[in-house]
Design a protein around this motif. Structure first.
Motif, PDB file in Angstrom:
ATOM      1  N   ASN A   1       0.659  -0.912   0.115  1.00  0.00           N
ATOM      2  CA  ASN A   1       0.044  -0.153   0.412  1.00  0.00           C
ATOM      3  C   ASN A   1       1.092   0.922   0.227  1.00  0.00           C
ATOM      4  O   ASN A   1       0.705   2.250  -0.442  1.00  0.00           O
ATOM      5  CB  ASN A   1      -1.030  -0.056   0.989  1.00  0.00           C
ATOM      6  CG  ASN A   1      -2.391  -0.944   1.110  1.00  0.00           C
ATOM      7  OD1 ASN A   1      -2.232  -0.641  -0.268  1.00  0.00           O
ATOM      8  ND2 ASN A   1      -2.590  -1.357   2.112  1.00  0.00           N
TER       9      ASN A   1
ATOM     10  N   THR B   1       3.872   1.354  -1.070  1.00  0.00           N
ATOM     11  CA  THR B   1       4.631   1.280  -2.251  1.00  0.00           C
ATOM     12  C   THR B   1       4.155   2.221  -3.268  1.00  0.00           C
ATOM     13  O   THR B   1       4.078   2.814  -3.941  1.00  0.00           O
ATOM     14  CB  THR B   1       4.865   0.246  -3.114  1.00  0.00           C
ATOM     15  OG1 THR B   1       6.170  -0.451  -1.906  1.00  0.00           O
ATOM     16  CG2 THR B   1       5.966  -0.231  -3.975  1.00  0.00           C
ATOM     17  N   ARG B   2       2.154   1.631  -3.402  1.00  0.00           N
ATOM     18  CA  ARG B   2       1.669   2.273  -4.558  1.00  0.00           C
ATOM     19  C   ARG B   2       1.431   4.246  -3.571  1.00  0.00           C
ATOM     20  O   ARG B   2       1.203   4.145  -5.012  1.00  0.00           O
ATOM     21  CB  ARG B   2       0.283   1.317  -3.879  1.00  0.00           C
ATOM     22  CG  ARG B   2      -0.871   1.579  -5.236  1.00  0.00           C
ATOM     23  CD  ARG B   2      -1.829   1.316  -5.354  1.00  0.00           C
ATOM     24  NE  ARG B   2      -2.495   1.621  -4.074  1.00  0.00           N
ATOM     25  CZ  ARG B   2      -2.798  -0.063  -3.790  1.00  0.00           C
ATOM     26  NH1 ARG B   2      -2.445  -0.776  -3.633  1.00  0.00           N
ATOM     27  NH2 ARG B   2      -3.543   1.060  -2.012  1.00  0.00           N
TER      28      ARG B   2
ATOM     29  N   LYS C   1       4.192   5.682  -5.122  1.00  0.00           N
ATOM     30  CA  LYS C   1       4.698   5.737  -6.746  1.00  0.00           C
ATOM     31  C   LYS C   1       3.265   6.514  -7.563  1.00  0.00           C
ATOM     32  O   LYS C   1       3.806   7.127  -8.715  1.00  0.00           O
ATOM     33  CB  LYS C   1       4.336   4.025  -7.374  1.00  0.00           C
ATOM     34  CG  LYS C   1       5.661   3.654  -6.775  1.00  0.00           C
ATOM     35  CD  LYS C   1       5.928   2.778  -7.391  1.00  0.00           C
ATOM     36  CE  LYS C   1       7.214   1.847  -7.473  1.00  0.00           C
ATOM     37  NZ  LYS C   1       7.076  -0.039  -7.390  1.00  0.00           N
ATOM     38  N   GLU C   2       2.275   6.948  -7.069  1.00  0.00           N
ATOM     39  CA  GLU C   2       1.437   7.297  -7.336  1.00  0.00           C
ATOM     40  C   GLU C   2       1.954   9.290  -7.586  1.00  0.00           C
ATOM     41  O   GLU C   2       0.848  10.014  -7.983  1.00  0.00           O
ATOM     42  CB  GLU C   2      -0.005   6.959  -6.647  1.00  0.00           C
ATOM     43  CG  GLU C   2      -0.312   6.049  -6.694  1.00  0.00           C
ATOM     44  CD  GLU C   2      -1.626   6.311  -5.801  1.00  0.00           C
ATOM     45  OE1 GLU C   2      -1.723   7.091  -4.863  1.00  0.00           O
ATOM     46  OE2 GLU C   2      -2.582   4.692  -5.779  1.00  0.00           O
TER      47      GLU C   2
END
Lengths: 151, 301
Positions: free
Chosen positions: B115, B117-118, B121-122
């Motif tokens: 969660n 990492t996402r 990255k967003e």
């Protein structure tokens, strides 16, 4: 940038140095002891500086420029005998040369050893191995947040 | 009364038996309100003669109950030496432990949670992110197009970050040297549960929100009291870190982090880490007290 540093600074050329602090970090620091608005920017005295080449990314840099406190950067670079414009040019007028210079100032100039001094309360924070140490001594911590528990 | 301030009143009917166990027995304190009338569901009841008999088993020897923070035997040395119990607990059972186990801790903490990492990255290119309590820098290497600054109290952990060329500062979450509204995003993963009083936990959250800009985001992860594979006796607890010490033939010290070494094993050095694990809604309640903050998402991961 024609970078000339003060007499007590040592400069290496290109380096794969890892243990160093960038000026972008310095730009977000203030004195957590007196917390005065005037404590920002902290006075920077560097005893070891290096320059490390890093990849230049225009979009990234232009976004970062919007976050940087420019006045603080002007004052700090002056302390390192580096000249940057008093005001940043508008994004449309930012030349490649200007951006590459700022890239160097924010990300490539690295402080390995030195001191940060608050001009308000005069507290000195050391920078060693590239890590600014902003830890306060127990007696310097806000008394309001000390939790005295009667067990 | 609970140490965190909660109070509950119970009507104990005549000829009844009240058995107190676990948290009710060890953590809550009990008393009879010194007054002559009670109001039970708005009906006034005058007190008459009351006889109560209390039965308790007396322990012989040291107490090994699971509630060290309420235990006179286990905490007696704190009472004698330290007024500032909160900071003492954090110093001895968080800061010193992490400095001691730093490299081994780092070896076992390499995989970032999906969660997070996402989330990282967003973020748009040029986003300025602070990771408070960055540890070994697990989240400082994600997404090259955003700029991350980490902070931690443990110089040994920060050195590990520096080896990886991350930008880090040494500071305490309770009084951070970052100016107001400096960051677009602030993350604070598995940190606040190490703070041993609600005052400290609230102060830490306030600091996180102080350094994020208006319109920015703060992401906080803490351990939950309710877990599938672990049962906590109470919210305040010690979680061990086992360091199995062994020597090779030359007699050199080879310390290895082994999480599942048997308790009681001769070679294991056990470091206790203080945790205050959060019950559902507890973190939300603290954050709701901070002005100008809106909770976007709150979930169990």
């Amino acid at each position: 940038i024609n970078a000339e540093y003060g007499g007590y600074c040592l400069v290496w050329g290109r380096s794969n140095s890892k243990r160093d602090m960038r000026l972008i970090t310095h730009n977000v620091l203030f004195c957590n002891l007196c917390k005065s608005n005037n404590s920002f920017p902290l006075q920077l005295k560097a005893t070891k500086i290096v320059t490390v080449e890093t990849t230049f990314n225009k979009e990234f840099l232009q976004h970062m420029l919007q976050k940087v406190d420019w006045n603080s950067l002007v004052i700090t670079t002056k302390q390192l005998s580096i000249i940057i414009p008093q005001q940043p040019p508008e994004p449309e007028q930012q030349t490649e040369e200007f951006l590459k210079n700022i890239h160097k100032v924010l990300f490539e100039i690295r402080i390995k050893e030195g001191e940060l001094t608050c001009k308000e309360c005069k507290r000195v924070f050391p920078i060693s191995n590239g890590i600014p140490n902003m830890m306060l001594k127990p007696e310097e911590i806000d008394s309001e947040q000390r939790d005295f528990v009667n067990v | 009364r609970h140490p965190d301030g909660r109070r509950m009143e119970f009507d104990v009917p005549g000829r009844s038996l009240l058995i107190l166990s676990k948290e009710a027995r060890y953590v809550w304190t009990h008393g009879i309100m010194p007054r002559k009338t009670d109001y039970i569901q708005d009906l006034r009841r005058d007190r008459q003669m009351r006889v109560s008999l209390t039965f308790r088993k007396i322990r012989k020897g040291e107490c090994g109950c699971k509630y060290p923070f309420s235990c006179d035997s286990q905490l007696v040395h704190i009472q004698e030496d330290h007024d500032d119990k909160t900071s003492w607990l954090e110093q001895k059972y968080v800061h010193e432990v992490y400095d001691t186990i730093a490299s081994h801790f780092s070896d076992t903490r390499y995989k970032p949670w999906p969660n997070l990492t996402r989330f990282l990255k967003e973020q748009k290119p040029g986003t300025l992110v602070a990771d408070i309590g960055c540890g070994n820098g697990r989240y400082l290497g994600i997404n090259e197009s955003i700029y991350k600054i980490g902070s931690d109290r443990s110089i040994n952990l920060l050195r590990i970050c520096k080896e990886k060329n991350y930008e880090v500062t040494a500071c305490d979450i309770l009084q951070m040297p970052f100016r107001d509204n400096a960051f677009d995003v602030v993350t604070c993963i598995a940190v606040i549960h190490h703070l041993s009083s609600s005052t400290h936990r609230f102060k830490a959250l306030s600091e996180l929100f102080r350094i994020v800009r208006f319109g920015g985001f703060v992401m906080v992860y803490v351990w939950a009291f309710e877990q599938k594979e672990r049962v906590f006796a109470s919210q305040d607890c010690f979680v061990p870190w086992h360091l199995a010490a062994s020597k090779n033939k030359k007699g050199e010290d080879l310390s290895v982090a082994v999480d599942d070494v048997e308790e009681g094993s001769k070679d294991a050095i056990v470091h206790k880490r203080f945790y205050h694990v959060f019950v559902k809604g507890e973190l939300d309640a603290l954050v709701e007290k901070i002005p100008n903050v809106k909770i976007l998402e709150s979930f169990y991961d």
